[in-house]
Motif scaffolding. Sequence first.
Motif, mmCIF file in Angstrom:
data_model
loop_
_atom_site.group_PDB
_atom_site.id
_atom_site.type_symbol
_atom_site.label_atom_id
_atom_site.label_comp_id
_atom_site.label_asym_id
_atom_site.label_seq_id
_atom_site.Cartn_x
_atom_site.Cartn_y
_atom_site.Cartn_z
ATOM 1 N N UNK A 1 -10.463 -59.630 -35.013
ATOM 2 C CA UNK A 1 -10.192 -58.195 -34.915
ATOM 3 C C UNK A 1 -11.189 -57.417 -35.766
ATOM 4 N N UNK A 2 -11.492 -57.914 -36.969
ATOM 5 C CA UNK A 2 -12.461 -57.248 -37.836
ATOM 6 C C UNK A 2 -13.840 -57.254 -37.181
ATOM 7 N N UNK A 3 -14.218 -58.360 -36.546
ATOM 8 C CA UNK A 3 -15.503 -58.431 -35.849
ATOM 9 C C UNK A 3 -15.545 -57.450 -34.677
ATOM 10 N N UNK A 4 -14.469 -57.376 -33.912
ATOM 11 C CA UNK A 4 -14.399 -56.471 -32.762
ATOM 12 C C UNK A 4 -14.506 -55.020 -33.214
ATOM 13 N N UNK A 5 -13.727 -54.636 -34.215
ATOM 14 C CA UNK A 5 -13.769 -53.263 -34.715
ATOM 15 C C UNK A 5 -15.120 -52.979 -35.368
ATOM 16 N N UNK A 6 -15.729 -53.995 -35.993
ATOM 17 C CA UNK A 6 -17.051 -53.810 -36.583
ATOM 18 C C UNK A 6 -18.110 -53.528 -35.538
ATOM 19 N N UNK A 7 -18.055 -54.237 -34.423
ATOM 20 C CA UNK A 7 -19.014 -53.987 -33.348
ATOM 21 C C UNK A 7 -18.803 -52.585 -32.770
ATOM 22 N N UNK A 8 -17.539 -52.167 -32.609
ATOM 23 C CA UNK A 8 -17.267 -50.806 -32.154
ATOM 24 C C UNK A 8 -17.814 -49.786 -33.146
ATOM 25 N N UNK A 9 -17.666 -50.066 -34.418
ATOM 26 C CA UNK A 9 -18.167 -49.143 -35.441
ATOM 27 C C UNK A 9 -19.690 -49.049 -35.393
#
Length: 126
Positions: free
Chosen positions: A100-108
């Motif tokens: 989830x942190x990786x996914x939100x990081x890519x979105x960021x």
Amino acid sequence: MLPTALLIDFLSVASYLLVGVAFAVITLIISRLIVRRGKGLFRDATYESGMETIGSAWIQFTAAYYIYALIFLAFDVDVLYLFPVALVYGEYGIRDFLEVVLFVGILSLAIVYAWRKGVFEWRSKE
């Protein structure tokens, strides 16, 4: 030869497809028969909530509006992918959290990229 259960599944999918196509075609045919087609005085006039229009309806918008809307739509859809993860969160512990942190990081990163390109800055034509 196909098993009977598989054949029944194929037939049910084919019948749903046939009913869907028939519904669309019948609806188009009925609307073609019912609607009156005539050229009136206001046939090509712009309709704006029943009010008289002021000026031309052909206003050219900048591409920034469309890019902003596409970015919003993309992130809105991407956030929907977080709901299934939230339902099963905790089953694998730290791995789910890191994903989830990786996914939100890519979105960021995508937001930062758009910000650096100036998508979120509104420049007036004046």
